[in-house]
Structures are given as structure tokens and as C-alpha cells.
Scaffold this motif. Structure first.
Motif, mmCIF file in Angstrom:
data_model
loop_
_atom_site.group_PDB
_atom_site.id
_atom_site.type_symbol
_atom_site.label_atom_id
_atom_site.label_comp_id
_atom_site.label_asym_id
_atom_site.label_seq_id
_atom_site.Cartn_x
_atom_site.Cartn_y
_atom_site.Cartn_z
ATOM 1 N N TRP A 12 0.806 -0.929 -0.090
ATOM 2 C CA TRP A 12 0.013 -0.090 -0.105
ATOM 3 C C TRP A 12 0.842 1.134 0.078
ATOM 4 O O TRP A 12 2.095 1.204 0.390
ATOM 5 C CB TRP A 12 -0.897 0.058 1.178
ATOM 6 N N ARG A 13 0.127 2.471 -0.422
ATOM 7 C CA ARG A 13 1.028 3.482 -0.220
ATOM 8 C C ARG A 13 0.908 4.243 0.984
ATOM 9 O O ARG A 13 -0.372 4.380 1.318
ATOM 10 C CB ARG A 13 0.446 4.559 -1.707
ATOM 11 N N ASP A 14 1.873 4.776 1.481
ATOM 12 C CA ASP A 14 1.832 5.415 2.722
ATOM 13 C C ASP A 14 2.489 6.687 2.525
ATOM 14 O O ASP A 14 3.927 6.751 2.604
ATOM 15 C CB ASP A 14 2.517 4.669 3.882
ATOM 16 N N GLY A 15 1.971 7.851 2.118
ATOM 17 C CA GLY A 15 2.684 9.199 1.813
ATOM 18 C C GLY A 15 3.489 9.135 0.447
ATOM 19 O O GLY A 15 2.941 8.457 -0.495
ATOM 20 N N ASN A 16 4.822 9.056 0.869
ATOM 21 C CA ASN A 16 5.715 8.984 -0.262
ATOM 22 C C ASN A 16 6.561 7.772 -0.290
ATOM 23 O O ASN A 16 7.710 7.503 -1.200
ATOM 24 C CB ASN A 16 6.776 10.165 -0.414
ATOM 25 N N GLU A 31 0.893 -15.517 9.628
ATOM 26 C CA GLU A 31 1.809 -15.107 10.546
ATOM 27 C C GLU A 31 2.690 -14.198 9.540
ATOM 28 O O GLU A 31 3.098 -14.415 8.647
ATOM 29 C CB GLU A 31 2.609 -16.173 11.026
ATOM 30 N N LEU A 32 2.829 -13.002 10.373
ATOM 31 C CA LEU A 32 3.754 -11.989 9.550
ATOM 32 C C LEU A 32 5.216 -12.324 9.591
ATOM 33 O O LEU A 32 5.775 -12.614 10.644
ATOM 34 C CB LEU A 32 3.726 -10.509 10.391
ATOM 35 N N ASP A 33 5.809 -12.305 8.689
ATOM 36 C CA ASP A 33 7.311 -12.611 8.304
ATOM 37 C C ASP A 33 8.403 -11.122 8.279
ATOM 38 O O ASP A 33 9.273 -11.138 8.912
ATOM 39 C CB ASP A 33 7.536 -13.493 7.099
ATOM 40 N N GLU A 34 7.846 -10.278 7.497
ATOM 41 C CA GLU A 34 8.515 -9.108 7.111
ATOM 42 C C GLU A 34 7.688 -7.820 6.828
ATOM 43 O O GLU A 34 6.692 -8.050 6.654
ATOM 44 C CB GLU A 34 9.470 -9.259 6.113
ATOM 45 N N ARG A 35 8.298 -6.669 7.268
ATOM 46 C CA ARG A 35 7.889 -5.446 6.760
ATOM 47 C C ARG A 35 8.631 -4.848 5.709
ATOM 48 O O ARG A 35 9.884 -4.896 5.913
ATOM 49 C CB ARG A 35 7.797 -4.481 8.020
ATOM 50 N N LEU A 36 8.247 -4.239 4.716
ATOM 51 C CA LEU A 36 8.822 -4.137 3.609
ATOM 52 C C LEU A 36 8.367 -2.561 3.341
ATOM 53 O O LEU A 36 7.533 -2.081 3.390
ATOM 54 C CB LEU A 36 8.407 -4.665 2.513
ATOM 55 N N THR A 37 9.384 -1.608 2.701
ATOM 56 C CA THR A 37 9.316 -0.351 2.435
ATOM 57 C C THR A 37 10.212 -0.088 1.245
ATOM 58 O O THR A 37 11.205 -0.511 1.126
ATOM 59 C CB THR A 37 9.853 0.519 3.552
ATOM 60 N N ILE A 38 9.545 0.797 0.298
ATOM 61 C CA ILE A 38 10.232 1.244 -0.679
ATOM 62 C C ILE A 38 10.175 2.889 -0.673
ATOM 63 O O ILE A 38 9.157 3.298 -0.388
ATOM 64 C CB ILE A 38 9.725 0.861 -2.162
ATOM 65 N N GLU A 39 11.451 3.355 -0.587
ATOM 66 C CA GLU A 39 11.519 5.105 -0.472
ATOM 67 C C GLU A 39 12.496 5.621 -1.124
ATOM 68 O O GLU A 39 13.422 4.985 -1.425
ATOM 69 C CB GLU A 39 11.588 5.326 1.093
#
Length: 119
Positions: A12-16, A31-39
Motif C-alpha cells: 500500500w502507499r503511505d505518503g511518499n 503469520e507476519l514474516d517481514e515489513r517492507l518499504t520502498i522509499e
């Protein structure tokens, strides 16, 4: 989606930024494995992977390839994995995760096919 042995990513998009959670279905449901971000950082795009419950996380990967149907991020200092790429065409989205092998052996590649949520 609670199918046995299922896995996926929700973006999902979160601001920029683009954010995601990678999960798998275990004996207790999702079950959650990872949190990912592209910035964006200046002129670079950075893919950040934070493994849930792992010390030394998160790990950053820089954008190294962006072409029709392929986007790839690399961190040559982080060998397991060192490259994460997403390949898409009209029928498929595939994640390829590249792991360095010991002793000069060929890298190992984990391929993860994704289905669209409406399928």
C-alpha cells in the motif's frame, strides 16, 4: 486468505513510501514474516526489509534495475539474500530472491509466484 502453505505480500502507499507486509499461513493462521518499504532518498530508490523478530534487521537494498516488467534491488554486502527482483507481465507477478552460495557455487534463487487478490 488462510489456505495451507500460502504466502503473500500486501502493498500500500503511505505518503511518499510504498509499504508492505510479507506473510505466510502457519498452524495459527496468517503469520507476519517481514515489513517492507520502498522509499526515495535523493535520486535513489531504497528497498528496506525488516524481518520480524530478527536482530540486525532492517536491511537496505538499492535499486539496480528498472525496465519493462522488471525491477530489482541489490545489496552485495548482504549475501542472504543479495538481490530481490520483481518480474511482471500481463499474466504473472513473480518475486525472485537471490542467495549467494558458499564456495563459489552458483547463486540460489527462490521464485515466489503471486496471484492477484481477485483470483
Amino acid at each position: 486468505m488462510d489456505r495451507p502453505n500460502a504466502a503473500g505480500e500486501r502493498w500500500w502507499r503511505d505518503g511518499n513510501q510504498l509499504r508492505a507486509e510479507a506473510w505466510h499461513t502457519g498452524e495459527h493462521g496468517q503469520e507476519l514474516d517481514e515489513r517492507l518499504t520502498i522509499e526515495a532518498r535523493g535520486d535513489e530508490l531504497v528497498y528496506i526489509a525488516e524481518v520480524v523478530g530478527k536482530a540486525g534487521s532492517p536491511t537496505e537494498f538499492l535499486l539496480t534495475q528498472q525496465s519493462a516488467g522488471v525491477v530489482a534491488f541489490e545489496n552485495r554486502a548482504h549475501l542472504r539474500p543479495w538481490r530481490i527482483e520483481y518480474v511482471s507481465n500481463s499474466a504473472l507477478l513473480l518475486a525472485r530472491v537471490h542467495f549467494a552460495a558458499a564456495g563459489g557455487q552458483k547463486s540460489k534463487v527462490l521464485e515466489i509466484p503471486f496471484a492477484r487478490p481477485d483470483k
